[in-house]
Design a protein around this motif. Structure first.
Motif, PDB file in Angstrom:
ATOM      1  N   ASP A   1       0.461  -0.660   0.203  1.00 51.99           N
ATOM      2  CA  ASP A   1       0.345  -0.204   0.035  1.00 51.99           C
ATOM      3  C   ASP A   1       0.305   1.598  -0.076  1.00 51.99           C
ATOM      4  OD1 ASP A   1      -2.306  -1.360  -0.139  1.00 51.99           O
ATOM      5  OD2 ASP A   1      -1.964  -2.173   2.122  1.00 51.99           O
ATOM      6  N   TYR A   2       2.309   1.162   0.622  1.00 51.46           N
ATOM      7  CA  TYR A   2       2.692   2.380   0.523  1.00 51.46           C
ATOM      8  C   TYR A   2       3.455   2.646  -1.029  1.00 51.46           C
ATOM      9  CZ  TYR A   2       2.021   2.980   4.968  1.00 51.46           C
ATOM     10  OH  TYR A   2       1.320   2.310   7.109  1.00 51.46           O
ATOM     11  N   ARG A   3       3.638   1.458  -2.010  1.00 50.90           N
ATOM     12  CA  ARG A   3       4.743   1.520  -3.436  1.00 50.90           C
ATOM     13  C   ARG A   3       6.131   1.942  -2.759  1.00 50.90           C
ATOM     14  NH1 ARG A   3       0.677   5.659  -3.071  1.00 50.90           N
ATOM     15  NH2 ARG A   3       2.514   6.362  -4.230  1.00 50.90           N
ATOM     16  N   TYR A   4       6.292   0.905  -2.519  1.00 50.92           N
ATOM     17  CA  TYR A   4       8.342   1.497  -1.731  1.00 50.92           C
ATOM     18  C   TYR A   4       8.924   1.088  -2.551  1.00 50.92           C
ATOM     19  CZ  TYR A   4       7.631   0.714   3.608  1.00 50.92           C
ATOM     20  OH  TYR A   4       7.609   0.819   4.947  1.00 50.92           O
ATOM     21  N   PHE A   5      10.164   2.071  -2.562  1.00 49.27           N
ATOM     22  CA  PHE A   5      11.584   1.661  -3.661  1.00 49.27           C
ATOM     23  C   PHE A   5      12.073   2.886  -3.414  1.00 49.27           C
ATOM     24  CE2 PHE A   5       8.839   5.582  -4.884  1.00 49.27           C
ATOM     25  CZ  PHE A   5       9.867   6.878  -5.577  1.00 49.27           C
ATOM     26  N   PRO A   6      13.503   2.399  -3.932  1.00 52.25           N
ATOM     27  CA  PRO A   6      14.813   3.289  -3.510  1.00 52.25           C
ATOM     28  C   PRO A   6      14.995   3.858  -3.707  1.00 52.25           C
ATOM     29  CG  PRO A   6      14.602   0.754  -4.497  1.00 52.25           C
ATOM     30  CD  PRO A   6      13.731   0.943  -4.720  1.00 52.25           C
ATOM     31  N   ASP A   7      15.270   5.241  -2.678  1.00 51.08           N
ATOM     32  CA  ASP A   7      15.041   6.700  -2.972  1.00 51.08           C
ATOM     33  C   ASP A   7      16.543   6.652  -4.234  1.00 51.08           C
ATOM     34  OD1 ASP A   7      16.964   9.024  -1.733  1.00 51.08           O
ATOM     35  OD2 ASP A   7      14.281   8.825  -0.966  1.00 51.08           O
ATOM     36  N   PRO A   8      16.281   7.122  -4.890  1.00 49.49           N
ATOM     37  CA  PRO A   8      17.254   7.515  -5.506  1.00 49.49           C
ATOM     38  C   PRO A   8      17.640   9.060  -5.060  1.00 49.49           C
ATOM     39  CG  PRO A   8      15.444   8.869  -6.337  1.00 49.49           C
ATOM     40  CD  PRO A   8      14.308   7.736  -5.447  1.00 49.49           C
ATOM     41  N   ASP A   9      17.431   9.273  -4.093  1.00 46.71           N
ATOM     42  CA  ASP A   9      18.904  10.552  -3.928  1.00 46.71           C
ATOM     43  C   ASP A   9      19.194  10.457  -2.548  1.00 46.71           C
ATOM     44  OD1 ASP A   9      17.285  12.703  -5.404  1.00 46.71           O
ATOM     45  OD2 ASP A   9      16.569  13.138  -4.377  1.00 46.71           O
ATOM     46  N   LEU A  10      19.699   9.224  -2.414  1.00 42.57           N
ATOM     47  CA  LEU A  10      20.528   8.677  -1.203  1.00 42.57           C
ATOM     48  C   LEU A  10      21.073   7.258  -1.562  1.00 42.57           C
ATOM     49  CD1 LEU A  10      17.761   8.743   2.291  1.00 42.57           C
ATOM     50  CD2 LEU A  10      20.383  10.384   1.430  1.00 42.57           C
ATOM     51  N   PRO A  11      22.831   7.177  -2.079  1.00 45.40           N
ATOM     52  CA  PRO A  11      23.244   6.424  -2.400  1.00 45.40           C
ATOM     53  C   PRO A  11      23.584   5.001  -0.898  1.00 45.40           C
ATOM     54  CG  PRO A  11      24.596   8.135  -0.925  1.00 45.40           C
ATOM     55  CD  PRO A  11      23.965   7.969  -1.447  1.00 45.40           C
ATOM     56  N   PRO A  12      23.699   2.989  -1.750  1.00 45.16           N
ATOM     57  CA  PRO A  12      23.594   2.663  -0.138  1.00 45.16           C
ATOM     58  C   PRO A  12      24.696   3.476   0.543  1.00 45.16           C
ATOM     59  CG  PRO A  12      23.782   1.627  -2.659  1.00 45.16           C
ATOM     60  CD  PRO A  12      23.959   2.739  -3.110  1.00 45.16           C
ATOM     61  N   VAL A  13      24.118   2.880   2.168  1.00 47.56           N
ATOM     62  CA  VAL A  13      24.976   2.850   2.838  1.00 47.56           C
ATOM     63  C   VAL A  13      26.427   1.934   3.366  1.00 47.56           C
ATOM     64  CG1 VAL A  13      25.648   2.552   5.798  1.00 47.56           C
ATOM     65  CG2 VAL A  13      23.669   3.895   4.214  1.00 47.56           C
ATOM     66  N   VAL A  14      27.612   1.364   2.779  1.00 45.39           N
ATOM     67  CA  VAL A  14      28.528   0.871   3.103  1.00 45.39           C
ATOM     68  C   VAL A  14      29.605   0.395   4.111  1.00 45.39           C
ATOM     69  CG1 VAL A  14      29.961  -1.059   2.061  1.00 45.39           C
ATOM     70  CG2 VAL A  14      28.428   0.447   0.231  1.00 45.39           C
ATOM     71  N   ILE A  15      28.743  -0.592   5.063  1.00 47.84           N
ATOM     72  CA  ILE A  15      29.861  -0.634   6.760  1.00 47.84           C
ATOM     73  C   ILE A  15      30.989  -1.411   6.202  1.00 47.84           C
ATOM     74  CG2 ILE A  15      29.399  -0.994   8.794  1.00 47.84           C
ATOM     75  CD1 ILE A  15      26.334  -0.476   8.209  1.00 47.84           C
ATOM     76  N   SER A  16      31.809  -0.769   6.722  1.00 54.72           N
ATOM     77  CA  SER A  16      33.560  -2.283   6.683  1.00 54.72           C
ATOM     78  C   SER A  16      33.688  -2.188   7.757  1.00 54.72           C
ATOM     79  CB  SER A  16      34.782  -0.961   6.513  1.00 54.72           C
ATOM     80  OG  SER A  16      34.882   0.193   7.876  1.00 54.72           O
ATOM     81  N   GLU A  17      34.930  -3.386   8.334  1.00 53.51           N
ATOM     82  CA  GLU A  17      35.191  -4.509   8.912  1.00 53.51           C
ATOM     83  C   GLU A  17      35.033  -3.408   9.882  1.00 53.51           C
ATOM     84  OE1 GLU A  17      33.983  -7.258  11.682  1.00 53.51           O
ATOM     85  OE2 GLU A  17      33.777  -7.213   9.528  1.00 53.51           O
ATOM     86  N   GLU A  18      36.224  -2.627   9.847  1.00 60.06           N
ATOM     87  CA  GLU A  18      36.529  -1.851  10.968  1.00 60.06           C
ATOM     88  C   GLU A  18      35.961  -0.643  11.299  1.00 60.06           C
ATOM     89  OE1 GLU A  18      39.410  -3.593   7.777  1.00 60.06           O
ATOM     90  OE2 GLU A  18      37.829  -1.883   7.303  1.00 60.06           O
ATOM     91  N   TRP A  19      35.222   0.126  10.399  1.00 61.85           N
ATOM     92  CA  TRP A  19      33.951   1.471  11.081  1.00 61.85           C
ATOM     93  C   TRP A  19      32.968  -0.213  12.095  1.00 61.85           C
ATOM     94  CZ3 TRP A  19      29.755   3.510   8.208  1.00 61.85           C
ATOM     95  CH2 TRP A  19      28.964   4.279   8.379  1.00 61.85           C
ATOM     96  N   MET A  20      32.702  -0.523  11.822  1.00 57.98           N
ATOM     97  CA  MET A  20      31.782  -1.845  12.965  1.00 57.98           C
ATOM     98  C   MET A  20      32.559  -2.164  14.142  1.00 57.98           C
ATOM     99  SD  MET A  20      29.323  -4.863  11.808  1.00 57.98           S
ATOM    100  CE  MET A  20      30.530  -6.150  11.527  1.00 57.98           C
ATOM    101  N   GLU A  21      34.099  -2.133  13.797  1.00 58.99           N
ATOM    102  CA  GLU A  21      34.657  -2.686  15.132  1.00 58.99           C
ATOM    103  C   GLU A  21      34.723  -1.402  16.340  1.00 58.99           C
ATOM    104  OE1 GLU A  21      35.363  -5.803  16.607  1.00 58.99           O
ATOM    105  OE2 GLU A  21      34.023  -6.071  15.124  1.00 58.99           O
ATOM    106  N   ARG A  22      34.970  -0.802  15.361  1.00 59.78           N
ATOM    107  CA  ARG A  22      34.995   0.633  16.101  1.00 59.78           C
ATOM    108  C   ARG A  22      33.765   1.145  17.534  1.00 59.78           C
ATOM    109  NH1 ARG A  22      37.773   3.742  11.682  1.00 59.78           N
ATOM    110  NH2 ARG A  22      35.302   4.483  11.112  1.00 59.78           N
TER     111      ARG A  22
END
Length: 478
Positions: free
Chosen positions: A270-291
């Motif tokens: 009912d909400y017609r979801y689709f990927p937001d075209p203005d925001l790139p994907p979030v990529v989380i590195s192992e180093e970032w997650m460990e911090r």
């Protein structure tokens, strides 16, 4: 034999994150500003404005997910959830449907029935909507966009809870964990923690779920407990009368203790979801997650274990103090100053909890400094203040965070330990109360309590009680 029913409950908990700025713009997230003063073209949905993700939002979401034993999606995306509502300026909400940041978590709760695991289906990041203010006098609705774009995480549980007691235990565990992380103050009365209850009933022993309803407008744990009981009774009564439960969103009215239908419950399509075209994907590195993982604080369970080993205070005190980060911080900072953990615990568990209840405040609303509480304890311990006066001084600390030493000096509140003055007053009290003296000498030792009270009254509560007792006993036992 009458049918037996059980409740099946899952929660959607929205938590406002404690960032200084909004999720996709630089506007302030501070609570309580004048309407529409914390806004800009991005959070009011102006054409051509573009969102930029706040990094701190991702780190808070990761920290909460790790604390709740979730898997972190190292690649996640934002989606547009499309719907029209006056407080939603873009006509869509930026959220996460397909690839949320956290999945497959769990928390352990404890109730009277013992320990239990509650599953976390997912945690996703999203933006908050604005707020509609209904003006009954002018017969109109006004919109405040200050809250629009405030960062949220939504914690979606599995339908694992079976009672209001389990729900409250789960919410308290979430609130304590998030407060310890510093990710949110989780104040239900200010809307920084909000819970929607998805509830259905089924016959005991059945494997299929019943039709669920979602209840909104729940802004306290007591309201949530009442709403669960009310909706359970409504659904059972409906089924027993031959009706059927309709999937819908209901609004709980805590004054009337009744819920009423708002709208049919929407599904994702009912909400017609689709990927937001203005925001790139979030990529989380192992180093970032460990911090983020390594920056985790000492949580309640670890703190409670340390308190038991390090401080000589009761288990009950430990459970209450560590259940709230603000109380735990005050306890530790005050103890570090006065080196008397038992007395600090006594003031927190006694007068502090009494005043919080009396004034309908949360521990987060406490404004007094550990320094002033430590000074009060030291003045009481060295005999400068007796317990009665100390409570009066603490009230001023609680209300105004006054400088204790200056206040005691300016108001001449120090304990009178002048033996000459005390002997003179005690002798006068004995002369004025011959019956109590006779009772004491006849073996009614409790009579001395009245004489102590009269002496303290005559000295305006400032006498040293120990000295008063000693002098009275010396005279009465001559």
């Amino acid at each position: 034999m009458a049918k037996q029913y059980e409740t099946v409950i899952g929660l959607e908990v929205h938590v406002e994150l404690a960032t200084k700025t909004k999720i996709f713009c630089g506007c302030s997230t501070e609570f309580g500003g004048a309407p529409n003063t914390h806004t800009c073209p991005v959070c009011t949905g102006m054409p051509g404005s573009l969102p930029v993700l706040n990094r701190q939002v991702v780190e808070y979401a990761m920290a909460v997910g790790l604390a709740l034993n979730c898997d972190i999606n190292r690649y996640c995306k934002f989606d547009r959830k499309n719907y029209f509502y006056p407080d939603n300026p873009q006509n869509y909400q930026i959220s996460q449907l397909y690839l949320p940041i956290c999945i497959n978590g769990s928390v352990e709760i404890e109730t009277g029935a013992g320990k239990k695991q509650v599953g976390i289906h997912e945690i996703h990041m999203e933006e908050d909507a604005g707020k509609l203010v209904h003006d009954d006098w002018a017969d109109c609705s006004l919109v405040d966009y200050n809250r629009s774009g405030v960062p949220l995480i939504e914690i979606v549980s599995e339908p694992d809870m079976r009672s209001a007691e389990e729900v409250i235990a789960y919410l308290e565990k979430l609130r304590t964990t998030i407060q310890y992380l510093g990710a949110s103050d989780c104040k239900l009365n200010e809307g920084s923690m909000r819970a929607d209850v998805n509830l259905s009933v089924r016959e005991v022993g059945a494997s299929e779920y019943g039709t669920r309803t979602e209840m909104k407008n729940l802004n306290s744990f007591k309201a949530i407990a009442r709403a669960i009981e009310g909706e359970y009774n409504r659904q059972v009564e409906l089924i027993e009368d031959g009706g059927r439960v309709v999937q819908e969103t209901r609004r709980w009215d805590d004054n009337k203790e009744y819920s009423y239908a708002m709208r049919s419950k929407e599904d994702a399509q009912d909400y017609r979801y689709f990927p937001d075209p203005d925001l790139p994907p979030v990529v989380i590195s192992e180093e970032w997650m460990e911090r983020v993982r390594e920056s985790a604080p000492e949580f309640q369970e670890e703190k409670a274990k340390r308190y038991k080993e390090e401080f000589d205070i009761p288990d009950y005190d430990i459970s209450i103090i560590t259940a709230n980060k603000k109380l735990a911080d005050i306890f530790e900072e005050t103890t570090a100053l006065c080196h008397n953990p038992k007395k600090v615990s006594n003031w927190l568990m006694g007068e502090t909890m009494r005043l919080l209840k009396e004034k309908e405040m949360e521990p987060e609303d406490i404004t007094f400094s550990p320094d002033n509480l430590a000074k009060l304890i030291e003045l009481t311990e060295d005999g400068t203040l007796n317990s009665t006066v100390a409570k009066e001084v603490f009230l001023k600390i609680f209300q105004e965070n006054i400088d204790v030493e200056r206040f005691v000096k300016d108001n001449s509140l120090g304990t009178v330990s002048d033996e000459g003055a005390l002997w003179e007053t005690v002798n006068r009290i004995i002369d004025e109360n011959p019956q109590s003296v006779a009772d004491y000498r006849a073996g009614k030792k409790k009579a001395i309590g009245f004489l102590v009270g009269q002496t303290m009254k005559a000295m305006q509560g400032k006498a040293n009680p120990g000295m008063v007792n000693r002098i009275l006993q010396e005279i009465l036992e001559e």
